[in-house]
Design a protein around this motif. Structure first.
Motif, PDB file in Angstrom:
ATOM      1  N   ILE A 109       0.876  -1.170   0.000  1.00 18.03           N
ATOM      2  CA  ILE A 109       0.000   0.000   0.000  1.00 18.03           C
ATOM      3  C   ILE A 109       0.911   1.217   0.000  1.00 18.03           C
ATOM      4  N   GLY A 110       0.776   2.018  -1.053  1.00 18.21           N
ATOM      5  CA  GLY A 110       1.627   3.186  -1.216  1.00 18.21           C
ATOM      6  C   GLY A 110       0.877   4.487  -0.994  1.00 18.21           C
ATOM      7  N   LYS A 111       1.499   5.570  -1.427  1.00 16.65           N
ATOM      8  CA  LYS A 111       0.962   6.913  -1.211  1.00 16.65           C
ATOM      9  C   LYS A 111      -0.463   7.121  -1.714  1.00 16.65           C
ATOM     10  N   PRO A 112      -0.852   6.571  -2.875  1.00 15.55           N
ATOM     11  CA  PRO A 112      -2.221   6.854  -3.336  1.00 15.55           C
ATOM     12  C   PRO A 112      -3.293   6.504  -2.301  1.00 15.55           C
ATOM     13  N   ASN A 113      -3.198   5.327  -1.702  1.00 19.17           N
ATOM     14  CA  ASN A 113      -4.229   4.953  -0.739  1.00 19.17           C
ATOM     15  C   ASN A 113      -3.951   5.438   0.659  1.00 19.17           C
ATOM     16  N   LEU A 114      -2.708   5.571   1.054  1.00 16.10           N
ATOM     17  CA  LEU A 114      -2.436   6.154   2.371  1.00 16.10           C
ATOM     18  C   LEU A 114      -3.034   7.556   2.430  1.00 16.10           C
ATOM     19  N   ASN A 115      -2.924   8.295   1.322  1.00 19.02           N
ATOM     20  CA  ASN A 115      -3.519   9.634   1.273  1.00 19.02           C
ATOM     21  C   ASN A 115      -5.045   9.574   1.268  1.00 19.02           C
ATOM     22  N   SER A 116      -5.625   8.643   0.509  1.00  9.58           N
ATOM     23  CA  SER A 116      -7.088   8.560   0.472  1.00  9.58           C
ATOM     24  C   SER A 116      -7.654   8.098   1.808  1.00  9.58           C
ATOM     25  N   TRP A 117      -6.863   7.322   2.565  1.00 11.49           N
ATOM     26  CA  TRP A 117      -7.296   6.879   3.900  1.00 11.49           C
ATOM     27  C   TRP A 117      -7.029   7.954   4.954  1.00 11.49           C
ATOM     28  N   LYS A 118      -6.365   9.050   4.540  1.00 13.26           N
ATOM     29  CA  LYS A 118      -5.933  10.094   5.486  1.00 13.26           C
ATOM     30  C   LYS A 118      -5.116   9.468   6.610  1.00 13.26           C
ATOM     31  N   ALA A 119      -4.231   8.551   6.211  1.00 13.62           N
ATOM     32  CA  ALA A 119      -3.439   7.785   7.172  1.00 13.62           C
ATOM     33  C   ALA A 119      -2.189   8.538   7.599  1.00 13.62           C
ATOM     34  N   VAL A 120      -1.806   8.296   8.832  1.00 10.77           N
ATOM     35  CA  VAL A 120      -0.558   8.804   9.388  1.00 10.77           C
ATOM     36  C   VAL A 120       0.242   7.582   9.812  1.00 10.77           C
ATOM     37  N   THR A 121       1.454   7.464   9.295  1.00  9.00           N
ATOM     38  CA  THR A 121       2.280   6.316   9.635  1.00  9.00           C
ATOM     39  C   THR A 121       3.392   6.734  10.580  1.00  9.00           C
ATOM     40  N   SER A 122       3.792   5.801  11.421  1.00  9.28           N
ATOM     41  CA  SER A 122       4.930   6.026  12.309  1.00  9.28           C
ATOM     42  C   SER A 122       5.801   4.782  12.297  1.00  9.28           C
ATOM     43  N   THR A 123       6.977   4.893  11.692  1.00 11.67           N
ATOM     44  CA  THR A 123       7.882   3.753  11.678  1.00 11.67           C
ATOM     45  C   THR A 123       8.430   3.484  13.080  1.00 11.67           C
ATOM     46  N   TYR A 124       8.579   4.508  13.899  1.00 14.12           N
ATOM     47  CA  TYR A 124       9.036   4.328  15.277  1.00 14.12           C
ATOM     48  C   TYR A 124       8.056   3.464  16.056  1.00 14.12           C
ATOM     49  N   HIS A 125       6.765   3.733  15.885  1.00 11.23           N
ATOM     50  CA  HIS A 125       5.716   3.000  16.598  1.00 11.23           C
ATOM     51  C   HIS A 125       5.238   1.752  15.854  1.00 11.23           C
ATOM     52  N   LEU A 126       5.716   1.563  14.620  1.00 16.28           N
ATOM     53  CA  LEU A 126       5.254   0.479  13.741  1.00 16.28           C
ATOM     54  C   LEU A 126       3.736   0.471  13.671  1.00 16.28           C
ATOM     55  N   SER A 127       3.174   1.635  13.370  1.00 12.84           N
ATOM     56  CA  SER A 127       1.715   1.726  13.331  1.00 12.84           C
ATOM     57  C   SER A 127       1.235   2.689  12.254  1.00 12.84           C
ATOM     58  N   VAL A 128      -0.034   2.499  11.929  1.00 11.59           N
ATOM     59  CA  VAL A 128      -0.737   3.362  10.985  1.00 11.59           C
ATOM     60  C   VAL A 128      -2.022   3.789  11.671  1.00 11.59           C
ATOM     61  N   LYS A 129      -2.317   5.070  11.667  1.00  9.80           N
ATOM     62  CA  LYS A 129      -3.567   5.562  12.236  1.00  9.80           C
ATOM     63  C   LYS A 129      -4.326   6.320  11.160  1.00  9.80           C
ATOM     64  N   PHE A 130      -5.665   6.259  11.259  1.00 12.08           N
ATOM     65  CA  PHE A 130      -6.517   6.903  10.271  1.00 12.08           C
ATOM     66  C   PHE A 130      -7.832   7.265  10.943  1.00 12.08           C
ATOM     67  N   SER A 131      -8.511   8.245  10.363  1.00 15.43           N
ATOM     68  CA  SER A 131      -9.794   8.690  10.901  1.00 15.43           C
ATOM     69  C   SER A 131     -10.918   7.797  10.406  1.00 15.43           C
ATOM     70  N   THR A 132     -11.863   7.498  11.315  1.00 17.42           N
ATOM     71  CA  THR A 132     -13.079   6.788  10.937  1.00 17.42           C
ATOM     72  C   THR A 132     -14.248   7.645  11.404  1.00 17.42           C
ATOM     73  N   GLU A 133     -15.463   7.207  11.090  1.00 16.98           N
ATOM     74  CA  GLU A 133     -16.632   7.939  11.561  1.00 16.98           C
ATOM     75  C   GLU A 133     -16.743   7.873  13.073  1.00 16.98           C
ATOM     76  N   GLN A 134     -16.256   6.792  13.665  1.00 15.74           N
ATOM     77  CA  GLN A 134     -16.373   6.589  15.108  1.00 15.74           C
ATOM     78  C   GLN A 134     -15.243   7.280  15.892  1.00 15.74           C
ATOM     79  N   ARG A 135     -14.002   7.056  15.447  1.00 15.47           N
ATOM     80  CA  ARG A 135     -12.826   7.639  16.106  1.00 15.47           C
ATOM     81  C   ARG A 135     -11.585   7.262  15.309  1.00 15.47           C
ATOM     82  N   VAL A 136     -10.422   7.299  15.915  1.00 14.43           N
ATOM     83  CA  VAL A 136      -9.188   6.945  15.222  1.00 14.43           C
ATOM     84  C   VAL A 136      -9.025   5.440  15.206  1.00 14.43           C
ATOM     85  N   GLY A 137      -8.739   4.898  14.030  1.00 14.68           N
ATOM     86  CA  GLY A 137      -8.501   3.460  13.894  1.00 14.68           C
ATOM     87  C   GLY A 137      -7.020   3.159  13.853  1.00 14.68           C
TER      88      GLY A 137
END
Length: 137
Positions: A109-137
């Motif tokens: 998964i590259g930039k096109p979908n990371l951007n469409s998911w409004k994702a924020v990645t952190s290599t330090y934390h080994l995680s990806v966070k994104f906004s949902t209707e409910q809260r942060v996923g």
């Protein structure tokens, strides 16, 4: 936050690798790659999902990777991708380039979908966070 990094052994230089639901199949070993300009599905994973070759759309341009290696995609296909689990999930249509090339990953998964998911990645934390209707996923 330091709390998000508790399960990660530091120091590390590990890649962010996740599991996604792609076309109703659980696909493991999906690389999150902020440097990739394409979303890629490995041909064996394409076969695992039991899709047919005639579902692929032709593509004329080659992918150029590290070391300027050129790989000609088998084709493109748009598939439904579910990130996370209900209620903290998003479902998006992803346009994958399908490649028949030996890789450690089933998908990238590259930039096109990371951007469409409004994702924020952190290599330090080994995680990806994104906004949902409910809260942060």
């Amino acid at each position: 936050m330091d709390e998000d990094a508790k399960r990660v052994h530091h120091p590390h230089d590990d890649a962010i690798v996740i599991t996604l639901l792609i076309a109703d199949y659980t696909i493991k070993r999906v690389l999150i790659d902020n440097g990739s300009s394409a979303d890629i599905l490995d041909y064996p994973a394409f076969q695992q999902i039991r899709l047919r070759q005639d579902q692929l759309h032709p593509v004329n341009s080659a992918l150029v990777g590290f070391g300027k290696t050129k790989v000609q995609p088998v084709g493109t296909i748009t598939l439904s991708v579910v990130v996370e689990a209900y209620p903290q999930q998003i479902t998006k249509e992803v346009n994958f380039l399908v490649v028949d090339y030996s890789s450690s990953y089933n998908a990238i998964i590259g930039k096109p979908n990371l951007n469409s998911w409004k994702a924020v990645t952190s290599t330090y934390h080994l995680s990806v966070k994104f906004s949902t209707e409910q809260r942060v996923g």
